[in-house]
Design a protein around this motif. Structure first.
Motif, PDB file in Angstrom:
ATOM      1  N   SER A   9      16.714 -19.117   9.113  1.00  0.00           N
ATOM      2  CA  SER A   9      16.026 -20.504   9.458  1.00  0.00           C
ATOM      3  C   SER A   9      16.136 -19.908  10.861  1.00  0.00           C
ATOM      4  CB  SER A   9      17.333 -21.459   9.733  1.00  0.00           C
ATOM      5  OG  SER A   9      17.345 -21.694   8.725  1.00  0.00           O
ATOM      6  N   ILE A  10      16.790 -18.818  11.442  1.00  0.00           N
ATOM      7  CA  ILE A  10      15.601 -18.220  12.857  1.00  0.00           C
ATOM      8  C   ILE A  10      14.411 -17.623  12.729  1.00  0.00           C
ATOM      9  CG2 ILE A  10      16.570 -17.123  14.290  1.00  0.00           C
ATOM     10  CD1 ILE A  10      19.150 -17.653  14.597  1.00  0.00           C
ATOM     11  N   ILE A  11      14.684 -16.509  11.619  1.00  0.00           N
ATOM     12  CA  ILE A  11      12.947 -16.276  11.493  1.00  0.00           C
ATOM     13  C   ILE A  11      11.799 -17.096  10.809  1.00  0.00           C
ATOM     14  CG2 ILE A  11      12.159 -14.557   9.596  1.00  0.00           C
ATOM     15  CD1 ILE A  11      15.099 -12.855   9.523  1.00  0.00           C
ATOM     16  N   LEU A  12      12.364 -17.528  10.561  1.00  0.00           N
ATOM     17  CA  LEU A  12      11.290 -18.569   9.717  1.00  0.00           C
ATOM     18  C   LEU A  12      11.123 -19.497  10.747  1.00  0.00           C
ATOM     19  CD1 LEU A  12      12.906 -20.382   6.251  1.00  0.00           C
ATOM     20  CD2 LEU A  12      10.992 -18.552   6.855  1.00  0.00           C
ATOM     21  N   ILE A  13      11.602 -19.667  12.092  1.00  0.00           N
ATOM     22  CA  ILE A  13      11.500 -20.690  12.605  1.00  0.00           C
ATOM     23  C   ILE A  13      10.605 -20.310  13.580  1.00  0.00           C
ATOM     24  CG2 ILE A  13      12.710 -21.803  15.457  1.00  0.00           C
ATOM     25  CD1 ILE A  13      14.668 -22.829  13.334  1.00  0.00           C
ATOM     26  N   VAL A  14      11.481 -18.791  13.995  1.00  0.00           N
ATOM     27  CA  VAL A  14      10.688 -17.417  14.963  1.00  0.00           C
ATOM     28  C   VAL A  14       8.570 -17.424  14.573  1.00  0.00           C
ATOM     29  CG1 VAL A  14      10.090 -15.092  15.749  1.00  0.00           C
ATOM     30  CG2 VAL A  14      12.401 -16.359  16.072  1.00  0.00           C
ATOM     31  N   PHE A  15       8.426 -17.307  13.101  1.00  0.00           N
ATOM     32  CA  PHE A  15       7.767 -16.572  12.278  1.00  0.00           C
ATOM     33  C   PHE A  15       6.475 -18.066  12.678  1.00  0.00           C
ATOM     34  CE2 PHE A  15       5.196 -17.349   8.434  1.00  0.00           C
ATOM     35  CZ  PHE A  15       4.294 -15.609   8.358  1.00  0.00           C
ATOM     36  N   GLY A  16       7.738 -19.436  11.722  1.00  0.00           N
ATOM     37  CA  GLY A  16       6.186 -20.081  12.719  1.00  0.00           C
ATOM     38  C   GLY A  16       5.598 -20.395  13.518  1.00  0.00           C
ATOM     39  N   VAL A  17       6.919 -20.322  15.214  1.00  0.00           N
ATOM     40  CA  VAL A  17       6.023 -20.242  16.142  1.00  0.00           C
ATOM     41  C   VAL A  17       5.067 -19.201  16.614  1.00  0.00           C
ATOM     42  CG1 VAL A  17       6.610 -19.848  18.448  1.00  0.00           C
ATOM     43  CG2 VAL A  17       8.095 -21.100  17.185  1.00  0.00           C
ATOM     44  N   LEU A  18       5.162 -17.611  15.964  1.00  0.00           N
ATOM     45  CA  LEU A  18       4.216 -17.446  16.540  1.00  0.00           C
ATOM     46  C   LEU A  18       2.896 -17.492  15.327  1.00  0.00           C
ATOM     47  CD1 LEU A  18       6.564 -14.007  16.203  1.00  0.00           C
ATOM     48  CD2 LEU A  18       5.137 -14.406  18.067  1.00  0.00           C
ATOM     49  N   ILE A  20       1.726 -20.598  15.457  1.00  0.00           N
ATOM     50  CA  ILE A  20       0.804 -21.447  16.148  1.00  0.00           C
ATOM     51  C   ILE A  20      -0.133 -21.114  17.462  1.00  0.00           C
ATOM     52  CG2 ILE A  20       1.025 -23.367  17.686  1.00  0.00           C
ATOM     53  CD1 ILE A  20       3.665 -24.131  15.404  1.00  0.00           C
ATOM     54  N   ILE A  21       1.043 -19.975  17.682  1.00  0.00           N
ATOM     55  CA  ILE A  21       0.076 -19.285  19.124  1.00  0.00           C
ATOM     56  C   ILE A  21      -0.636 -18.210  18.585  1.00  0.00           C
ATOM     57  CG2 ILE A  21       1.051 -17.314  20.690  1.00  0.00           C
ATOM     58  CD1 ILE A  21       3.587 -18.085  20.917  1.00  0.00           C
ATOM     59  N   LEU A  22      -0.407 -17.769  17.080  1.00  0.00           N
ATOM     60  CA  LEU A  22      -1.917 -17.046  16.677  1.00  0.00           C
ATOM     61  C   LEU A  22      -3.262 -17.604  16.832  1.00  0.00           C
ATOM     62  CD1 LEU A  22      -2.727 -13.728  15.579  1.00  0.00           C
ATOM     63  CD2 LEU A  22      -2.040 -14.795  13.238  1.00  0.00           C
ATOM     64  N   PHE A  23      -2.642 -18.712  16.049  1.00  0.00           N
ATOM     65  CA  PHE A  23      -3.477 -20.263  15.841  1.00  0.00           C
ATOM     66  C   PHE A  23      -4.718 -20.490  16.990  1.00  0.00           C
ATOM     67  CE2 PHE A  23      -4.833 -24.622  16.325  1.00  0.00           C
ATOM     68  CZ  PHE A  23      -5.973 -24.530  14.755  1.00  0.00           C
ATOM     69  N   PHE A  24      -3.532 -20.366  18.091  1.00  0.00           N
ATOM     70  CA  PHE A  24      -4.541 -20.689  19.464  1.00  0.00           C
ATOM     71  C   PHE A  24      -5.162 -19.742  20.127  1.00  0.00           C
ATOM     72  CE2 PHE A  24      -1.703 -25.071  19.090  1.00  0.00           C
ATOM     73  CZ  PHE A  24      -2.570 -25.106  18.918  1.00  0.00           C
ATOM     74  N   LYS A  25      -5.186 -18.375  19.865  1.00  0.00           N
ATOM     75  CA  LYS A  25      -5.075 -17.357  20.910  1.00  0.00           C
ATOM     76  C   LYS A  25      -6.360 -16.888  19.721  1.00  0.00           C
ATOM     77  CE  LYS A  25      -2.158 -14.116  22.525  1.00  0.00           C
ATOM     78  NZ  LYS A  25      -2.322 -14.015  23.954  1.00  0.00           N
ATOM     79  N   LEU A  26      -6.312 -17.246  18.227  1.00  0.00           N
ATOM     80  CA  LEU A  26      -8.187 -17.497  17.998  1.00  0.00           C
ATOM     81  C   LEU A  26      -9.217 -18.381  17.989  1.00  0.00           C
ATOM     82  CD1 LEU A  26      -7.005 -16.378  13.838  1.00  0.00           C
ATOM     83  CD2 LEU A  26      -8.166 -14.597  15.439  1.00  0.00           C
ATOM     84  N   TRP A  27      -8.443 -19.187  18.083  1.00  0.00           N
ATOM     85  CA  TRP A  27      -9.582 -20.176  18.694  1.00  0.00           C
ATOM     86  C   TRP A  27      -9.892 -20.467  20.400  1.00  0.00           C
ATOM     87  CZ3 TRP A  27      -7.733 -26.248  18.740  1.00  0.00           C
ATOM     88  CH2 TRP A  27      -8.711 -27.434  19.220  1.00  0.00           C
TER      89      TRP A  27
END
Length: 140
Positions: A9-18, A20-27
């Protein structure tokens, strides 16, 4: 078993946050590219081949600076700043212009300004333009 579930669960949450961060960086990068493109266009100025003409087959007369080449266009005759002169083959009613080579071929460009640059390169270096923006065919 609960420890493994918590770890996953912790790994999936960290992966999901990363993600989202990647999406906004590409934008943000797309906005940077857009502003860079607009900056380069404003630095280079308007390209001469976008100038209006009274007829699609007749270039705008006058002195033109394009890609480091300064030339004067009068009808189908072109005179470059270094004194080199040449002629383009024009087609009445059509925007295409051709450069006739010594070996009997015509390099057909869809724009008189590209054709003028290619003519200068052919006259001075006897080579075809490396940009590939032409159709090569037997001259008629």
């Amino acid at each position: 078993m609960e420890g493994i579930t918590l770890l996953v669960s912790i790994i999936l949450i960290v992966f999901g946050v990363l993600q989202i961060i990647l999406f906004f960086k590409l934008w943000g990068m797309t906005n940077d590219v857009r502003s860079l493109k607009n900056h380069l266009i404003s630095q280079l100025g308007a390209k001469p081949h976008t100038q209006a003409s009274t007829s699609p087959s007749e270039p705008v007369p006058g002195v033109i600076k394009n890609n480091g080449i300064t030339y004067t266009v009068t009808g189908k005759d072109v005179e470059y700043s270094d004194g080199t002169k040449g002629s383009l083959k024009t087609y009445p009613g059509y925007p295409e212009c051709g450069v006739i080579t010594d070996d009997g071929f015509e390099l057909l460009y869809n724009d008189v300004y590209y054709a003028s640059e290619a003519l200068y390169q052919y006259i001075t270096r006897k080579t075809e333009s490396p940009n590939g923006l032409y159709e090569k065919r037997q001259a008629s």
